[in-house]
Design an enzyme around this catalytic site. Structure first.
Site, short mmCIF file in Angstrom:
data_model
loop_
_atom_site.label_atom_id
_atom_site.label_comp_id
_atom_site.label_asym_id
_atom_site.label_seq_id
_atom_site.Cartn_x
_atom_site.Cartn_y
_atom_site.Cartn_z
N TRP A 1 0.86 -1.18 0.00
CA TRP A 1 0.00 0.00 0.00
C TRP A 1 0.90 1.24 0.00
CZ3 TRP A 1 -2.58 2.46 4.77
CH2 TRP A 1 -3.58 3.37 4.37
N ASP B 1 -0.54 -5.90 9.36
CA ASP B 1 -1.60 -4.99 8.96
C ASP B 1 -2.85 -5.82 8.69
OD1 ASP B 1 -3.22 -3.03 7.93
OD2 ASP B 1 -1.73 -2.20 6.56
N LYS C 1 -13.62 -1.21 6.55
CA LYS C 1 -14.24 -2.03 5.52
C LYS C 1 -15.31 -2.95 6.10
CE LYS C 1 -10.89 -0.36 2.92
NZ LYS C 1 -9.99 0.73 3.37
#
Length: 399
Positions: free
Chosen positions: A132, A212, A247
């Site tokens: 990312w 993560d 999310k």
């Protein structure tokens, strides 16, 4: 004196810039596959029913807007730890896990970076290639030395052997960032046998894992996606995990996340948490309350939790169906085999293998917007538009 005269303009975030270009595009057939948010069949990012029900309860029962403390709401931390590590986990009973609430998963990553820089001086942090993009800039901003280990090869496939070889040569004691599931940006995840091999290298090199965990529930299931996190916590005395509720709870704008620490004894965990509270005080003082209260309400109520879990599962299955649907839509164009990896990936994103030039043509000629690296947000697709998207990909690939 003009104090601001020498200040230069910084280029905008490429993904958010892509969103601006999409919004300005007048083509009614346009597709936004850039921004990483879940969308339903109508193109909206819905609020889960469980969230709306929990919010109504909170509005009716809320009596104060006072601060919730440097580590956030205790009930949020407790229930998030149970979600990540499983009810009845011995580490929870032994007091070896602690959660510090943060403004989203990005806030958790920043807090982790600041903690490493302040308390583990000289340690480098190693990221997958690719990762990312915010990982790169965020840890550099903390003053950490950022390096990379192999992850996806030139053939646009996960290269586990190259990854293990790279990890085996990292400096002892450094920090390695790993994606628990739904690797961003590639969608390629490690299998359980691969995670066990990574764990052995981590032990041999005495590395500190920073995992993560931004997409719990979007890969193979809520508990299934936590498999590697729970394995590492069981096998290692020290671990950092960043959790995001953006999310899976649909709480994007509420900025709800946590930095989780696994320590080898209760007193050491208290030492670490004191450092995190100090750092958080100088970053954002105390975290926002609303999103964390929603999560705690849902996870603390059996009916709401069951409803939420069903909604997460529905989102996960829909994204998986979009993956297979796109591959099938590419079949009449003779491209199903070339893009078969899209159906094998997990989570919201796909490293499609499209080149920057092909991505530019998709945008300029067909109003299909995705990141120049070829990363596409599968969650931005819709069943009704798969044939159009497949035709667009075929056009730029076969020209």
């Amino acid at each position: 004196m003009k104090h601001f005269a020498t200040i230069a303009r910084v280029p905008g975030d490429p993904i958010l810039g892509l969103l601006d270009a999409y919004r300005a595009d007048g083509n009614p057939a346009k597709l936004d596959l850039g921004v990483g948010v879940y969308k339903d069949a109508s193109g909206l990012t819905p609020i889960p029913r469980a969230v709306k029900l929990a919010e109504q309860r909170l509005i009716d029962g809320e009596t104060s807007k006072t601060y919730i403390g440097g580590h956030g709401a205790p009930e949020f931390g407790e229930r998030l730890l149970e979600l990540c590590f499983g009810n009845g986990n011995a580490l929870l009973a032994d007091g070896l896990l602690g959660a510090t609430q943060t403004p989203g998963g990005t806030g958790a990553l920043r807090l982790a970076g600041e903690f490493i820089a302040r308390n583990l001086p000289g340690r480098g942090i190693w990221l997958s290639d690719p990762t990312w993009p915010i990982h790169e800039t965020l840890f550099a901003a903390c003053g950490l030395k950022v390096g990379h280990y192999a992850y996806v090869g030139a053939d646009n496939r996960l290269n586990v052997e190259a990854m293990l070889a790279a990890l085996a040569h990292l400096p002892k004691g450094d920090v390695v960032l790993l994606h628990a599931c739904c690797h961003n940006p590639t969608g390629f995840d490690l299998a359980p046998r691969d995670w066990k091999r990574v764990l052995e290298v981590v032990k041999a090199r005495e590395l500190l894992p920073l995992i993560d965990f931004a997409y719990q529930g979007f890969g193979d299931g809520i508990d299934e996606d936590a498999w590697a996190v729970r394995l590492f916590a069981a096998e290692l005395p020290e671990l950092l995990v960043t959790s995001s509720c953006s999310k899976n709870f649909g709480l994007y704008r509420e900025r709800t996340g946590a930095l989780i620490v696994r320590a080898d004894n209760v007193e050491k965990l208290l030492d670490i948490r004191s450092q995190l509270a100090f750092l958080a005080r100088n970053l954002w003082s105390t975290p926002p309350s609303h999103g964390a209260a929603v999560v705690a309400e849902i996870l603390g109520d059996a009916e709401l939790k069951a409803l939420w879990a069903a909604e997460v599962d529905a989102m996960r299955r829909r994204v998986a169906d979009l993956r297979t649907g796109l591959v099938e839509a590419l079949r009449p164009h003779g491209l199903a085999e070339r893009f078969a990896h899209i159906a094998e990936q997990r989570g919201m994103f796909s490293y499609t293998g499209l080149t920057p030039a092909q991505v530019q043509r998709l945008r300029d000629e067909l109003s299909v917007y995705l990141v120049s690296s070829g990363r596409a947000s599968v969650a931005g697709m819709s069943e009704a538009r798969l044939d159009y998207l497949a035709g667009a990909i075929a056009r730029v690939c076969q020209a």
